[in-house]
Scaffold this motif. Structure first.
Motif, PDB file in Angstrom:
ATOM      1  N   ARG A 220      -0.239 -35.202  18.627  1.00  0.00           N
ATOM      2  CA  ARG A 220       0.486 -35.260  17.508  1.00  0.00           C
ATOM      3  C   ARG A 220       1.703 -35.725  17.316  1.00  0.00           C
ATOM      4  NH1 ARG A 220      -3.032 -31.917  12.881  1.00  0.00           N
ATOM      5  NH2 ARG A 220      -5.028 -33.671  13.251  1.00  0.00           N
TER       6      ARG A 220
ATOM      7  N   ASP B  85      -3.009 -27.115  14.770  1.00  0.00           N
ATOM      8  CA  ASP B  85      -3.692 -27.599  13.229  1.00  0.00           C
ATOM      9  C   ASP B  85      -2.407 -27.329  12.219  1.00  0.00           C
ATOM     10  OD1 ASP B  85      -4.712 -28.450  10.812  1.00  0.00           O
ATOM     11  OD2 ASP B  85      -5.291 -26.972  10.633  1.00  0.00           O
TER      12      ASP B  85
ATOM     13  N   ASP C  71       1.026 -30.425  10.662  1.00  0.00           N
ATOM     14  CA  ASP C  71       2.177 -30.519   9.279  1.00  0.00           C
ATOM     15  C   ASP C  71       2.955 -29.685   9.356  1.00  0.00           C
ATOM     16  OD1 ASP C  71      -1.230 -31.486   8.462  1.00  0.00           O
ATOM     17  OD2 ASP C  71      -0.475 -29.409   6.600  1.00  0.00           O
TER      18      ASP C  71
HETATM   19 MG    MG Z   1      -4.525 -30.490   9.985  1.00  0.00          MG
END
Ligand code: MG
Ligand code: IPM
Length: 369
Positions: free
Chosen positions: A107, A250, A254
């Protein structure tokens, strides 16, 4: 070049709208860059539950297994809040990740110069930001057993999730991070909570050992996850590659997304191990979700999905120059002041999903000469 098989799983909410623009971009590369693809479409998530009673079908899973890349939009929405847990929309995503063994989730959080003022942080903190979060994706508390809610009598229930990691799971994700760091500025931050979690202690030890054995040239720093959250908003440019477990990854991704201006900008790649022929299974998806509040209105930002296709060009199709071209086209579109609602700023031109797609295609054509 052999024909590449892409499975498109647009999903729910804004998924179909943003994937529609990705298909146009794929079409552009097919036409202008000798990029031969066959596209198939399947349902997953709530839309699949409505038709088949499950979040994803076995047929779709088989197609996903055979595809060179799966392109996922997003799954979920309030209308499926009350469907049984096993068939909730997110189950499709988790099954794809698990069954395809996509253990490495990349990411990138990259701040486009034109968007530095759209960030909730001051321009000087985020301008030029380029972080790569490497999230472990098939282990940890997402999949650990036991995982249940049990009745323990007297009207009491007990919920259990299990955080579990093995040395080989930790080493293979750390290896991905170290390899990426070597191609970047050579700095890995490994993130866990070893002060309260045994998995954190193991993570710390295994990552340290792997570095000592094989990556002494890479700078390794360890950081507790709560501190990492704080450092990400205090001084994000101190990071290069962050490697962490499924749940922390996760959350940290964000947080990192807001540094770049909007969750609508962040792409991701989920990769499996290479087989003997050098092929790795892969799924590409935006980090954002289904955004039910704006679904169907034609105003969603397609850039995260389009940049996910750029990642596919780089990591699956080995077309790095095409990826560079596509990223340049996005950059140029933003530099001209075009903005979807999520990244809108005073003085800019507000556009919808299709218009943003139009503009990026026009830039591609222009850059192509
Ligand atoms: Mg997420
Ligand atoms: C993500 C999402 C998913 C996750 C949800 C939709 C299950 O938040 O990809 O970051 O938690 O992994």
């Amino acid at each position: 070049m052999s024909t590449k098989k892409i499975l498109i799983v647009a999903g729910d909410g804004i998924g179909p709208e943003v994937m529609g623009q990705v298909e146009r971009v794929i079409g552009w590369f097919a036409k202008h860059r000798d990029f031969s693809v066959s596209l198939e479409h399947e349902l997953a998530g709530g839309c699949c539950y409505d038709v088949h009673g499950v979040a994803i079908t076995d047929t779709t899973m088989e197609k996903a297994m055979k595809a060179d890349a799966v392109f996922l939009g997003a799954v979920g929405g309030p209308q499926w809040d009350h469907v049984p847990y096993e068939v909730r929309p997110e189950a499709a995503l988790l099954r794809l990740r698990k069954d395809l063994e996509l253990f490495a989730n990349l990411r990138p959080a990259l701040c486009f110069a034109a968007l530095a003022d759209a960030s909730s942080l001051k321009r000087e903190l985020v301008e030029g930001l380029d972080i790569m979060i490497v999230r472990e994706l098939t282990g940890g508390v997402y999949f650990g057993e036991p995982k249940m809610i049990e009745d323990i009598g007297n009207g009491e229930r007990r919920g259990v999730d299990t955080q579990v990691y093995t040395t080989s799971e930790i080493r293979r994700i750390a290896e991905v991070a170290f390899e990426l760091a070597r191609k970047r500025s050579g700095h890995v931050t490994s993130v866990e909570k070893r002060n309260v979690m045994r998995t954190g202690v193991l993570w710390y030890e295994d990552v340290s050992r792997l570095r000592a054995e094989r990556y002494p040239d890479v700078k390794l720093e360890h950081m507790l996850a709560d501190n990492c959250c704080m450092q990400l908003v205090r001084d994000p440019k101190q990071f290069d590659v962050i490697v962490t477990d499924n749940l922390f990854g996760d959350m940290l991704s964000d947080v990192a997304s807001m540094l770049t201006g909007s969750l609508g900008m962040l792409p991701s790649a989920s990769l499996g191990a290479k087989d003997s022929s050098g092929r790795a299974r892969a799924m590409y998806e935006p980090v954002h979700g289904t955004a039910p509040d704006i679904a169907g209105k034609g105003i969603a930002n397609p850039i995260a999905s389009i940049l996910s296709f750029a990642m596919a060009l780089r990591y699956t199709f080995e077309r790095g120059q095409c990826a560079d071209l596509l990223e340049k086209a996005v950059d140029a579109t933003l530099a001209k002041g075009l903005r979807t609602g999520d990244i809108m700023q005073a003085g800019m031109t507000k556009v919808g999903t299709v218009q943003m797609g139009d503009a990026i295609l026009a830039e591609l054509t222009q850059l192509n000469g």
